[in-house]
Every structure is written in C-alpha cells, then in structure tokens.
Design a protein around this motif. Sequence first.
Motif, PDB file in Angstrom:
ATOM      1  N   ILE A   1      44.440  42.454  39.181  1.00 55.79           N
ATOM      2  CA  ILE A   1      43.360  42.296  38.203  1.00 55.79           C
ATOM      3  C   ILE A   1      42.025  42.466  38.932  1.00 55.79           C
ATOM      4  CG2 ILE A   1      42.189  40.771  36.576  1.00 55.79           C
ATOM      5  CD1 ILE A   1      44.748  41.533  35.361  1.00 55.79           C
ATOM      6  N   ASP A   2      41.350  43.544  38.567  1.00 54.76           N
ATOM      7  CA  ASP A   2      40.070  43.912  39.165  1.00 54.76           C
ATOM      8  C   ASP A   2      38.942  43.102  38.520  1.00 54.76           C
ATOM      9  OD1 ASP A   2      38.307  45.340  40.709  1.00 54.76           O
ATOM     10  OD2 ASP A   2      38.674  47.264  39.736  1.00 54.76           O
ATOM     11  N   ASP A   3      37.845  42.921  39.244  1.00 56.95           N
ATOM     12  CA  ASP A   3      36.667  42.231  38.706  1.00 56.95           C
ATOM     13  C   ASP A   3      37.039  40.877  38.124  1.00 56.95           C
ATOM     14  OD1 ASP A   3      35.499  44.657  39.332  1.00 56.95           O
ATOM     15  OD2 ASP A   3      35.360  45.341  37.266  1.00 56.95           O
ATOM     16  N   PHE A   4      37.977  40.215  38.779  1.00 56.71           N
ATOM     17  CA  PHE A   4      38.495  38.976  38.204  1.00 56.71           C
ATOM     18  C   PHE A   4      37.392  37.939  38.017  1.00 56.71           C
ATOM     19  CE2 PHE A   4      40.495  34.800  38.157  1.00 56.71           C
ATOM     20  CZ  PHE A   4      41.321  34.983  37.069  1.00 56.71           C
TER      21      PHE A   4
ATOM     22  N   ALA B   1      38.817  39.684  48.243  1.00 54.83           N
ATOM     23  CA  ALA B   1      37.408  39.621  47.845  1.00 54.83           C
ATOM     24  C   ALA B   1      36.776  40.988  48.014  1.00 54.83           C
ATOM     25  CB  ALA B   1      36.670  38.598  48.709  1.00 54.83           C
ATOM     26  N   GLU B   2      36.023  41.434  47.023  1.00 55.47           N
ATOM     27  CA  GLU B   2      35.358  42.744  47.137  1.00 55.47           C
ATOM     28  C   GLU B   2      33.853  42.554  47.233  1.00 55.47           C
ATOM     29  OE1 GLU B   2      36.076  45.292  43.764  1.00 55.47           O
ATOM     30  OE2 GLU B   2      35.153  43.895  42.377  1.00 55.47           O
ATOM     31  N   GLY B   3      33.177  43.582  47.717  1.00 58.83           N
ATOM     32  CA  GLY B   3      31.721  43.512  47.843  1.00 58.83           C
ATOM     33  C   GLY B   3      31.265  42.625  48.996  1.00 58.83           C
TER      34      GLY B   3
ATOM     35  N   ILE C   1      38.615  39.252  43.547  1.00 63.02           N
ATOM     36  CA  ILE C   1      37.413  38.470  43.226  1.00 63.02           C
ATOM     37  C   ILE C   1      36.243  39.422  43.054  1.00 63.02           C
ATOM     38  CG2 ILE C   1      35.840  36.634  43.966  1.00 63.02           C
ATOM     39  CD1 ILE C   1      38.092  35.660  45.859  1.00 63.02           C
ATOM     40  N   ASP C   2      35.602  39.381  41.907  1.00 59.16           N
ATOM     41  CA  ASP C   2      34.520  40.324  41.627  1.00 59.16           C
ATOM     42  C   ASP C   2      33.366  40.170  42.607  1.00 59.16           C
ATOM     43  OD1 ASP C   2      33.482  42.383  39.779  1.00 59.16           O
ATOM     44  OD2 ASP C   2      31.862  40.930  39.565  1.00 59.16           O
ATOM     45  N   GLN C   3      32.752  41.305  42.918  1.00 58.66           N
ATOM     46  CA  GLN C   3      31.661  41.289  43.895  1.00 58.66           C
ATOM     47  C   GLN C   3      30.456  40.477  43.423  1.00 58.66           C
ATOM     48  OE1 GLN C   3      29.719  45.373  44.263  1.00 58.66           O
ATOM     49  NE2 GLN C   3      31.751  45.938  43.631  1.00 58.66           N
TER      50      GLN C   3
HETATM   51 CA    CA Z   1      36.160  45.543  41.279  1.00 57.02          CA
END
Ligand code: CA
Length: 278
Positions: free
Chosen positions: A177-180, A234-236, A200-202
């Motif tokens: 799940i993206d941008d969670f 974690a992204e971003g 985890i959304d940025q």
């Molecule tokens: Ca994303």
Amino acid sequence: VKAKGKNGYCFFNTEMQERAFRRVEIEQSLRVALDTNQLFLVYQPQVDNQGNCLGAEALVRWTHPDKGVLSPIEFISIAEECGLIIELGTWVIDAACAQFKTWSDNGNHLKKISVNVSPKQFRDINFVNIVRDAIKKHQINPKRLILEITEGIVIKDISDTIDKMTVLKSLGVRLSIDDFGTGYSSLRYLKELPLDQLKIDQSFVRDIINQPKDAMIVTTIISIANNLELNVIAEGVENKEQVTMLIDKGCMQFQGYYFSKPKTAADFTQYLEEQAID
Ligand code: CA
Ligand code: C2E
Ligand code: CA
Ligand code: CA
C-alpha cells in the motif's frame, strides 16, 4: 464593478480553456508517446539501514518531443481520466519485468522490483492477466514483483478488491500500500486485504523531526505494520536525522534522496555492480 466582474469571468474562462487545451494536447501526444516509445523507466533504490540495496521502485518518465522529460505528475492523472492509463500501465509492468530479467541474466541480482499501479488500472478486468503475462513472458520469479497500489482502490467494493488481490497473491506477486496514511483504509480493510507491505507516505517522513504529530503518525503506522505482520518501508527519506529516527521507531527499510535519487537503467546497472563489490 461590472467591468471587474466581467474581467474576472473572462480570466477564469480563459484559464479553464487553457487547462482544457493543455489536457487535450497531452492526451494526444501521450497516444503518440505510447506508440513511439517515448516513455522510459527510472529506478530508485530501496535500502536497509546499512545502505544495502533491497530492491528498486520503477518510476515512469516521458521524453516529450517539445517539452523535454516530463514527470509522471504531469501526465498520470490525465492518462487516468482519458483511459490511456491501462495501456501506459501495461507498458510499465512489461518494461519493469524486462529490465528485471536483464539484470538477473547479467548477474546483477536485484532482489525486488516495485511497480506503481493506478486504481483505474487495478480495477481493469484484464489486470490480473496482464500481470500474469508479463511474469510469464520475462520468466521472472513472481515473488520478486511488488505491486504498489494506493488506498484509493479500496473505496469502491471491498469484496472485489479482496478477490482480485487474492488472485494476484496466488500468482505469487506481493502487494504494497503506497502513500499509506493519506487515504481512507480502515483497520478492518487492512486486516482483510492480503497485503505484504505498507509504504509510509513521504508527507509524514518530511517533518518527522520537528512535528511531533507526524512522528506519532509514523510510530503508529510502524506499529500497525508490525501487528499485522507487514513489512514497512519509509519513502521520501532525505537526511540522516530522519533515518536515525525511523530506525529508532523500528522501520528498517528506506527509499529517498538521502540514499539515492531515481537512476536511469544504465546508472542503476552500475550501482548494482558497485553494491556487489562491497
Ligand atoms: Ca508513495
Ligand atoms: P510515488 O509512487 O509516491 O513515488 C515517489 C515519488 O517521490 C517519486 O516521484 C520519487 O522520485 C519521489 N521521491 C523519491 N525520493 C524522494 C525524496 O527523498 N524526496 C522527495 N521530495 N521526493 C522523493 P515521481 O517519480 O515524480 O513520481 C510521482 C508519482 O507519480 C509517484 O508517486 C506515483 O504516484 C506516480 N507514478 C510514477 N510512476 C508511475 C507509474 O509507472 N504508474 C503509475 N500509475 N503512477 C506512477
Ligand atoms: Ca510508489
Ligand atoms: Ca506519493
């Protein structure tokens, strides 16, 4: 007052016309782009706390003949609205699997490849077949393919979503799940969907250091993931302080400019070779 109102109206109207025009223009040139190979993928490393590569996310780019390289932000939503997202998304899955296969054939083992799937693409009746075909055509281990979907797919019809995800899982592919945290999924949905990963959304990672609320949200997401036995990334991630705090909270997988910007396939090949050395 009258003149001002009229101007206001005209301005608004012109702006709307311009937007509509730009939209049609992008739509038409995207059609051509798909037919003449103007799209390409870049790959952003996903790493562990030592900076070792765990995988890559494929991100689409478009070399527009007049406008240069366009970001997906400028064309994905248009592609979704006009339906071209199905063809675009199919191209992305095929191209990502082809590149993954090339890397494994050349001994540059990439552990996993993540591909973005838009909600409309996911809901397409042929979606499962398209994924199955790409896996078969490029002979890739389905466990190495992660489909990143957003919470947006869940809003409509939870039982259809569960059914489709279950079929995808039976192929062996993994689901993330993206941008969670930015969408609507309830905890019950999370429990019922056959997921493998939360991303985890940025927007939460960005201010994790100075905003206690963001830090708390990240803590909560990590604990949800742990409790549901999901992998969490974690992204971003842009600096060391964020990495330290994420590790402290129990997140051990990262993606972001601190480690690497997205790379072209050629640069990513070199990166994989360097990874193999140390
Ligand atoms: Ca994303
Ligand atoms: P996303 O899936 O959330 O992808 C992450 C975006 O954040 C990427 O932007 C990536 O380049 C950028 N990013 C990575 N690290 C950092 C960082 O440390 N700081 C900041 N500020 N940004 C970072 P990009 O490539 O422009 O993609 C934007 C969005 O377009 C993606 O967001 C995704 O929703 C969509 N997208 C990209 N490729 C595809 C695709 O093949 N299919 C579909 N359906 N959507 C795509
Ligand atoms: Ca993504
Ligand atoms: Ca995003």
